[in-house]
Design an enzyme around this catalytic site. Structure first.
Site, PDB file in Angstrom:
ATOM      1  N   HIS A   1      12.698   2.016  -3.383  1.00  0.00           N
ATOM      2  CA  HIS A   1      13.048   1.356  -4.649  1.00  0.00           C
ATOM      3  C   HIS A   1      13.981   0.156  -4.470  1.00  0.00           C
ATOM      4  CE1 HIS A   1      12.183   5.293  -7.147  1.00  0.00           C
ATOM      5  NE2 HIS A   1      11.145   4.861  -6.449  1.00  0.00           N
TER       6      HIS A   1
ATOM      7  N   GLU B   1       3.124   6.248 -11.451  1.00  0.00           N
ATOM      8  CA  GLU B   1       3.888   7.406 -10.985  1.00  0.00           C
ATOM      9  C   GLU B   1       5.371   7.196 -11.199  1.00  0.00           C
ATOM     10  OE1 GLU B   1       6.384   9.500  -7.973  1.00  0.00           O
ATOM     11  OE2 GLU B   1       6.017   7.356  -8.180  1.00  0.00           O
ATOM     12  N   GLU B   2       5.825   5.964 -10.975  1.00  0.00           N
ATOM     13  CA  GLU B   2       7.266   5.689 -10.927  1.00  0.00           C
ATOM     14  C   GLU B   2       7.986   5.977 -12.238  1.00  0.00           C
ATOM     15  OE1 GLU B   2       8.756   5.331  -8.337  1.00  0.00           O
ATOM     16  OE2 GLU B   2       7.581   4.257  -6.840  1.00  0.00           O
TER      17      GLU B   2
ATOM     18  N   ASP C   1       2.839  10.337  -0.421  1.00  0.00           N
ATOM     19  CA  ASP C   1       3.820   9.549  -1.174  1.00  0.00           C
ATOM     20  C   ASP C   1       5.226   9.781  -0.636  1.00  0.00           C
ATOM     21  OD1 ASP C   1       5.162   7.981  -3.009  1.00  0.00           O
ATOM     22  OD2 ASP C   1       5.048   9.429  -4.631  1.00  0.00           O
TER      23      ASP C   1
ATOM     24  N   ASP D   1       6.162   2.648  -0.603  1.00  0.00           N
ATOM     25  CA  ASP D   1       6.147   3.424  -1.851  1.00  0.00           C
ATOM     26  C   ASP D   1       5.324   2.690  -2.898  1.00  0.00           C
ATOM     27  OD1 ASP D   1       6.730   5.365  -3.737  1.00  0.00           O
ATOM     28  OD2 ASP D   1       8.692   4.548  -4.218  1.00  0.00           O
TER      29      ASP D   1
ATOM     30  N   HIS E   1      -0.047   6.737  -5.172  1.00  0.00           N
ATOM     31  CA  HIS E   1       0.082   6.012  -6.443  1.00  0.00           C
ATOM     32  C   HIS E   1       0.041   4.499  -6.211  1.00  0.00           C
ATOM     33  CE1 HIS E   1       4.462   4.974  -6.188  1.00  0.00           C
ATOM     34  NE2 HIS E   1       4.598   6.157  -5.624  1.00  0.00           N
TER      35      HIS E   1
END
Length: 473
Positions: free
Chosen positions: A430, A331-332, A359, A297, A285
């Site tokens: 994140h 995606e998130e 991912d 990520d 992503h």
């Protein structure tokens, strides 16, 4: 049952039915020449720095790229330009439309009995507090289940604090049990009368930085502000509460909803020489959260799969089928790029031979799982044999494929999972610490080598991996 006995069973069933020709027609195969090419591609990938060059470019030239932001738009332009630069035969985009969210100010502090600042980050799609902040007493719960089991007014007028700790695991299995506090905590707290919620970050580090991530509000339930605490600050609140005095916290969150926005899935294709309409999907992503630069990520996933396809594109002769690299949008915030691709291509699922998404960071792959028809397992074993020199073992035939592939997987396509070592992944996930320095170039090359083998064999094999898989298969 062993794989050998399973395959013998397949042969026996065909033989007993008297349909001997079906064995040749229905059992997929791969030629010795193709296995040799795949091995050469694998070895070439281990000597290449292409993957690292790609993720370095993305994190340097674009950086944070949260869905709906200028960084998102820049990433789409970057993706198109990068695929064209690398010589993909076809490059195009497909629209993905979604609501947006803006972060704004985010601060917190203990007002009493021991005034101290706290490190927090708002959870994605949280509402904001009043402009002058929200001040209330804390009430703590061990986990989401404890909150759900509490009395109806257990948090009335208070800020809920959920202190559950995520467990570190190689396969990331600690994430699922912990993340429900983030995704569902706000609505469950509101049902108990809470005015806000703070959770221990869903992560495995002890750094004083908080982990963001999307959360959901249950329809018909009051929306309350939601934020994650850094692990040391969660520890601090536990220590204060242990002293038996009311702990008063002020939190200020300036988050708000934005306008609807259209981003794009970015797609690059190495076009097949014999069956170009059939294709293998690999990808990651393109979006990231806004705190770091999205290196692991999922800049790494974009880089690994793009580099693998580019390497196949250098061959003097294209494989029989096409290989598509998909850089999924958003995606998130809910797999929205994956859902859009599945919706747009649901009428041509038979064209998809198989799919795999990277991912889960940038560490080494240690296992490969498949989801294929049983007749295709011999080809899977050939792939597994080619991956053994990379330190990769075969796992099982219950692969999930990756987050963005969930919508396609639910429609029954074949998928593979190339499982990376995730022991450290949730230290950075994140957070502002998701940056390029967390990537080992040699580990990235090992990933590329694994994906190039899978993609080439799937594109070059005789027969297919099957489809129409149910959740139980």
């Amino acid at each position: 049952m062993t794989l050998k006995s399973l395959l013998l069973g397949v042969v026996s069933v065909i033989a007993l039915s008297g349909n001997y020709s079906a064995l040749a027609d229905d059992v997929p195969s791969i030629s010795e020449d193709a296995l040799k090419v795949a091995a050469e591609l694998r070895d070439e990938a281990l000597k290449s720095s292409k993957g690292y060059d790609i993720v370095e470019s993305l994190t340097t030239e674009v950086g944070p790229r949260m869905a709906g932001t200028p960084g998102d738009a820049a990433a789409v332009k970057w993706g198109v330009a990068k695929l064209e630069e690398l010589g993909f035969d076809k490059v195009w985009t497909e629209p993905v439309t979604f609501p947006t969210w803006k972060r704004g100010i985010e601060t917190a502090e203990v007002v009493a009995p021991y005034p101290q600042p706290l490190v927090i980050t708002a959870l994605g799609f949280s509402v904001g507090t009043p402009e002058d902040g929200l001040t209330a007493e804390l009430v703590e719960f061990d986990d989401l289940a404890a909150l759900e089991a509490s009395e109806e007014d257990s948090a009335k007028g208070k800020i809920v604090f959920i202190k559950n700790r995520m467990k570190r695991a190689k396969d990331g299995s600690g994430y699922g049990p912990a993340v429900s506090a983030r995704t569902r905590g706000a609505s469950e707290a509101a049902k108990k009368g809470a005015v806000g919620i703070l959770i221990r970050s869903i992560g495995t580090d002890s750094d004083r930085m908080a982990h963001t991530g999307v959360m959901n509000y249950e329809e018909g339930i009051k929306k309350i502000p939601a934020a994650a605490l850094s692990a040391p600050d969660a520890d601090l609140l536990e220590n204060m509460l242990r002293r038996g005095k009311p702990v008063i916290v002020k939190m200020t969150i300036g988050a708000k909803q934005g306008k609807e926005y259209t981003s794009h899935n970015v797609i690059g294709e190495i076009t097949g020489s014999e069956k170009p309409e059939e294709y293998v999907i690999i990808g990651g992503h393109l979006d990231s959260w806004d705190l770091g630069t999205g290196a692991i990520d999922d800049g790494a996933g974009i880089a690994i799969t793009t580099a693998a396809a580019e390497l196949i594109g250098r061959l003097p002769e294209r494989p029989k089928r096409s290989i598509r690299v998909i850089m999924f949008a958003n995606e998130e915030q809910g797999l929205l790029g994956g859902k859009a691709y599945a919706k747009a291509h649901k009428d041509k699922l038979d064209n998809i031979i198989t799919a795999a998404e990277s991912d889960f960071g940038a560490d080494r792959i240690w296992r490969i799982d498949s989801k294929v028809k049983k007749e295709a397992l011999p080809v899977v074993m050939e792939i597994a044999n080619l991956l053994k020199p990379l330190g990769i073992e075969y796992g099982n035939n219950k692969a999930g494929g990756g987050p963005d592939l969930i919508p396609l997987r639910q429609l029954g396509i074949s998928v593979f999972s190339l499982r990376q070592d995730g022991m450290d992944y949730f230290d950075y996930h994140h957070t502002p610490n998701d940056t390029l320095d967390k990537i080992d170039p040699e580990a990235l090359d090992q990933n590329t080598a694994a994906y190039v083998v899978l993609a080439y064999i799937a594109a070059q094999m005789e027969g297919d991996f099957g489809g129409g898989f149910t959740k139980e298969q």
